[in-house]
Scaffold this motif. Structure first.
Motif, PDB file in Angstrom:
ATOM      1  N   GLY A  27       0.815  -0.973   0.023  1.00 44.57           N
ATOM      2  CA  GLY A  27      -0.062   0.319  -0.016  1.00 44.57           C
ATOM      3  C   GLY A  27       1.054   1.529   0.152  1.00 44.57           C
ATOM      4  N   GLY A  28       1.931   1.312   0.468  1.00 42.17           N
ATOM      5  CA  GLY A  28       3.048   2.029   0.480  1.00 42.17           C
ATOM      6  C   GLY A  28       3.682   2.717  -0.131  1.00 42.17           C
ATOM      7  N   LYS A  29       3.895   1.290  -0.863  1.00 43.41           N
ATOM      8  CA  LYS A  29       4.472   1.726  -2.320  1.00 43.41           C
ATOM      9  C   LYS A  29       3.401   1.988  -3.588  1.00 43.41           C
ATOM     10  CE  LYS A  29       8.160   0.108  -0.861  1.00 43.41           C
ATOM     11  NZ  LYS A  29      10.036   1.349  -1.802  1.00 43.41           N
ATOM     12  N   THR A  34       1.779   6.830  -6.951  1.00 40.68           N
ATOM     13  CA  THR A  34       0.350   7.637  -7.635  1.00 40.68           C
ATOM     14  C   THR A  34       0.593   9.021  -7.070  1.00 40.68           C
ATOM     15  OG1 THR A  34      -0.746   5.651  -7.256  1.00 40.68           O
ATOM     16  CG2 THR A  34      -2.048   7.456  -6.941  1.00 40.68           C
ATOM     17  N   ALA A  35       1.748   8.709  -6.404  1.00 38.08           N
ATOM     18  CA  ALA A  35       1.932  10.403  -6.164  1.00 38.08           C
ATOM     19  C   ALA A  35       3.689  10.531  -7.317  1.00 38.08           C
ATOM     20  CB  ALA A  35       2.625  10.528  -4.613  1.00 38.08           C
ATOM     21  N   ARG A  36       3.766   9.786  -7.388  1.00 42.13           N
ATOM     22  CA  ARG A  36       4.674  10.176  -8.566  1.00 42.13           C
ATOM     23  C   ARG A  36       4.321  10.746  -9.870  1.00 42.13           C
ATOM     24  NH1 ARG A  36      10.588   7.086  -7.008  1.00 42.13           N
ATOM     25  NH2 ARG A  36      10.421   7.482  -4.784  1.00 42.13           N
ATOM     26  N   GLN A  45      -2.815   0.536 -10.141  1.00 41.76           N
ATOM     27  CA  GLN A  45      -3.903   0.099  -8.716  1.00 41.76           C
ATOM     28  C   GLN A  45      -4.196  -1.589  -8.901  1.00 41.76           C
ATOM     29  OE1 GLN A  45      -7.431   2.210  -8.601  1.00 41.76           O
ATOM     30  NE2 GLN A  45      -8.026   0.985  -6.631  1.00 41.76           N
ATOM     31  N   VAL A  46      -4.781  -2.188 -10.376  1.00 42.00           N
ATOM     32  CA  VAL A  46      -5.058  -3.077 -10.952  1.00 42.00           C
ATOM     33  C   VAL A  46      -3.669  -4.112 -10.934  1.00 42.00           C
ATOM     34  CG1 VAL A  46      -4.661  -4.329 -13.219  1.00 42.00           C
ATOM     35  CG2 VAL A  46      -6.301  -2.219 -13.028  1.00 42.00           C
ATOM     36  N   THR A  48      -1.816  -3.738  -8.195  1.00 39.61           N
ATOM     37  CA  THR A  48      -1.663  -3.990  -6.922  1.00 39.61           C
ATOM     38  C   THR A  48      -2.757  -4.741  -6.873  1.00 39.61           C
ATOM     39  OG1 THR A  48      -0.615  -1.191  -6.922  1.00 39.61           O
ATOM     40  CG2 THR A  48      -1.898  -2.397  -5.006  1.00 39.61           C
ATOM     41  N   PHE A  49      -3.702  -4.710  -7.257  1.00 43.15           N
ATOM     42  CA  PHE A  49      -4.656  -5.621  -6.316  1.00 43.15           C
ATOM     43  C   PHE A  49      -4.481  -7.034  -7.445  1.00 43.15           C
ATOM     44  CE2 PHE A  49      -7.955  -2.295  -6.638  1.00 43.15           C
ATOM     45  CZ  PHE A  49      -8.417  -2.037  -5.208  1.00 43.15           C
ATOM     46  N   ILE A  50      -3.613  -7.403  -8.434  1.00 44.98           N
ATOM     47  CA  ILE A  50      -3.243  -8.726  -8.850  1.00 44.98           C
ATOM     48  C   ILE A  50      -2.277  -8.728  -7.384  1.00 44.98           C
ATOM     49  CG2 ILE A  50      -1.791  -9.558 -10.198  1.00 44.98           C
ATOM     50  CD1 ILE A  50      -3.058  -8.310 -12.725  1.00 44.98           C
ATOM     51  N   MET A  51      -1.199  -8.021  -7.223  1.00 40.62           N
ATOM     52  CA  MET A  51      -0.180  -8.802  -5.920  1.00 40.62           C
ATOM     53  C   MET A  51      -0.846  -9.378  -5.017  1.00 40.62           C
ATOM     54  SD  MET A  51       2.028  -8.855  -7.692  1.00 40.62           S
ATOM     55  CE  MET A  51       3.410  -9.114  -5.947  1.00 40.62           C
ATOM     56  N   ALA A  52      -1.691  -8.055  -4.413  1.00 44.21           N
ATOM     57  CA  ALA A  52      -2.290  -8.432  -3.144  1.00 44.21           C
ATOM     58  C   ALA A  52      -3.049 -10.063  -3.003  1.00 44.21           C
ATOM     59  CB  ALA A  52      -3.415  -6.927  -2.956  1.00 44.21           C
TER      60      ALA A  52
END
Length: 75
Positions: A27-29, A34-36, A45-46, A48-52
């Motif tokens: 989540g931090g990464k 996203t900020a960069r 986000q997609v 990240t959900f796969i990795m989650a």
């Protein structure tokens, strides 16, 4: 006999601890990336959900092994 139960508890506990740490880092990464580059937020986000989903599979395997230890080895 009781050592099997302790081993199963350690397996489940360490799996939960590692998953919590992993989700925190993930989540931090995501927030940093996203900020960069805000224009890539949807793609990030997609991914990240796969990795989650993959990260969540690890404690499930640990629960399966712990249940095997409890019901087959100790039973």
């Amino acid at each position: 006999m009781e050592m099997v139960f302790i081993a199963a508890a350690i397996i489940i506990g360490m799996g939960a601890l590692a998953t919590g740490i992993g989700f925190g880092i993930l989540g931090g990464k995501l927030l940093e990336a996203t900020a960069r580059q805000p224009e890539m937020a949807n793609q990030l986000q997609v991914k990240t959900f796969i990795m989650a989903g993959l990260l969540d599979a690890v404690p499930m395997i640990g629960v399966g092994i712990a249940m095997y230890l409890i019901f087959v080895v100790a039973g």
